[in-house]
Design an enzyme around this catalytic site. Structure first.
Site, mmCIF file in Angstrom:
data_model
loop_
_atom_site.group_PDB
_atom_site.id
_atom_site.type_symbol
_atom_site.label_atom_id
_atom_site.label_comp_id
_atom_site.label_asym_id
_atom_site.label_seq_id
_atom_site.Cartn_x
_atom_site.Cartn_y
_atom_site.Cartn_z
ATOM 1 N N ARG B 15 -25.206 -6.164 77.526
ATOM 2 C CA ARG B 15 -24.527 -6.945 78.416
ATOM 3 C C ARG B 15 -25.302 -6.615 79.863
ATOM 4 O O ARG B 15 -26.056 -7.293 80.540
ATOM 5 C CB ARG B 15 -23.003 -6.606 78.813
ATOM 6 N N HIS B 209 -28.656 3.790 87.562
ATOM 7 C CA HIS B 209 -29.996 3.143 87.206
ATOM 8 C C HIS B 209 -30.961 3.893 87.691
ATOM 9 O O HIS B 209 -31.143 4.639 88.414
ATOM 10 C CB HIS B 209 -29.949 1.707 87.991
ATOM 11 N N CYS B 240 -31.106 -4.819 88.635
ATOM 12 C CA CYS B 240 -30.057 -5.487 89.337
ATOM 13 C C CYS B 240 -30.806 -6.438 90.111
ATOM 14 O O CYS B 240 -31.845 -6.099 90.856
ATOM 15 C CB CYS B 240 -29.278 -4.575 90.140
ATOM 16 N N ASN B 249 -31.239 0.160 83.710
ATOM 17 C CA ASN B 249 -30.616 0.986 83.619
ATOM 18 C C ASN B 249 -31.255 2.493 83.140
ATOM 19 O O ASN B 249 -32.440 2.492 82.511
ATOM 20 C CB ASN B 249 -29.657 0.644 82.401
#
Lengths: 299, 299
Positions: B15, B209, B240, B249
């Protein structure tokens, strides 16, 4: 989290970084690299290596590099020397700080230098003696402190013994290197504690490679033990040719970012360091190994 | 170093990882990814997102993915839902755990979801209510907990307030995300402490992250505070889109490597995870963001 208020960073990019990069770097670029680094506020910049060019072809121009740099007052420029002959070559071009190295792993030392650990230490004895007479500072490196690609585990007692020997011989500082980057924070801390029971903490430095991404976490754990000298290489250059899949040294930019975030002073201008890292990546023709420099470059 | 004896890893690669990857991943590969991850021993695998395909085109096939995975007993498969409509789409294919999200930064929330924080929370109220009636677990995400690309500093009180609100509304766990990866260990610890004064530690997770290379060091500092749930994405996918120069991440492989080295149990088979990370890099056609997987691949 009890941390030192300031950390001295020993920039090892021009030596430990470059010696393991495959792209041949022109002498002028090496000189510019050292001069750019000293301009960032770094107080120690390891400039080159006087190990035989047969073993380290990248640094065959050590004498030209050292003669070419602009020495900034207050900055130390150690150079690696393998023996008295290397020491004399370094001295001939004006080096006034040198570094000697051995492994904590007998197997690694034999493969890397074709000598046992005790033999390496004996080889350094005349270097230390001559240095003392010359007023030259000597830094000691101990490699494979958290693991060896040949023998696997390296007993903490062996690391402590070698570190103590280098300190007793006259090294003002002993840098503890996880050459193959396998260590994790508790192991790094335990190793540092074991050595600190034999050598005073102010005479110890830590040196981590980021092969498994653990370098900064290991630094954090060791800072909590009181160590205040950390080796790093701009742009995360280097690696270890003896370590399978090795990525490079801990990137100085990422270290400085963490330290400043922790409120630990370094005296280093991070922007200037990032510029230098990005410039060096261009010279090497490869992506930077620093996440900070990568993030800033794409900003 | 007082650490939890075990950590539950929430794998967010399918995800949070994929939603920010530019290479379009075939539905069958997404299904294979989730199934490979659940086979490594991970107990929570966030499977997909039911946010509108208009905002997250990569996950437009959420229903097909969720219907296609093989659900392993004992493994939770939360899916992201933005509102009641998303919740219903997720429920229609059998989801029994969902996740809701808001930012701690008002500016970020407005840009990201076109709603203020309080408005987001109001939007979740019927989701939480319905979920309670349906016996569906709800996880809450708070983003920008250590900084915002628009407003800069995010007050700790704001983070704590939003986390408390999600917990009070019925989220069993609240994940605290440094969306743009700017945090350093002491700041991460201070943030966690501030939130833990409002929400019990066992109901908190951390989500870092690796934009500036700080993620693992931040995790270490937070583990010392007692947090025992950590989000990560296999192969360090994602990033992001709102964070300049964002890398992804924290890589699950690098986290597992550290935790196992620290003697912290995860239940995860690192070799299987590395295989999955290497496979996913191939699907994405890019270098892995995990140093562990890179090191193992070149071994």
């Amino acid at each position: 989290m009890a941390l030192p208020s300031a950390v001295r960073i020993v920039e090892v990019g021009p030596r430990d970084g470059l010696q393991n990069e495959s792209a041949m770097v022109p002498t002028a670029a090496k000189i510019e690299l050292v001069d750019r680094l000293s301009a960032t506020g770094l107080r120690t910049v390891e400039a080159t290596s006087f190990v035989s060019p047969k073993w380290v072809p990248q640094l065959a121009d050590a004498a030209e590099v050292f003669a070419g740099i602009t020495r900034r007052p207050g900055v130390a420029y150690p150079v690696l020397v393998p023996n008295l002959q290397g020491y004399e070559r370094a001295r001939a071009v004006g080096a006034d700080e040198v570094a000697v190295f051995t492994a904590a792993s007998e197997a690694f030392n034999r493969r890397n230098t074709n000598a046992g650990i005790d033999e390496s230490l004996e080889r350094f004895a005349p270097v230390l003696e001559r240095a003392r007479a010359d007023g030259v500072q000597v830094r000691g490196y101990v490699s494979t402190v958290l693991g060896c690609p040949y023998q696997g585990e390296v007993p903490l007692a062996d690391v402590a013994r070698v570190a103590r020997a280098l300190h007793a011989m006259g090294c003002y500082e002993v840098s503890l290197g996880d050459t193959i980057g396998v260590g994790t924070p508790a192991k790094a801390r335990d190793m540092l504690r074991a050595v600190a029971s034999e050598v005073p903490m102010p005479a110890l430095a830590i040196h981590f490679h980021d092969t498994y991404g653990q370098a900064l976490a290991n630094v954090l754990a060791c800072l909590e033990e009181g160590v205040a000298v950390v080796d790093a290489a701009v742009s995360g250059t280097g690696g270890c040719p003896y370590a399978r899949g090795a990525s490079g040294n801990l990137a100085t930019e990422d270290l400085v970012y963490m330290l400043h975030g922790l409120g630990v002073a370094t005296g280093v201008d991070l922007d200037a360091l990032v510029d230098t890292g990005a410039w060096l990546s261009g010279i090497l023709g490869r992506a930077t190994g620093s996440r900070v420099t990568r993030a800033r470059a794409s900003a």
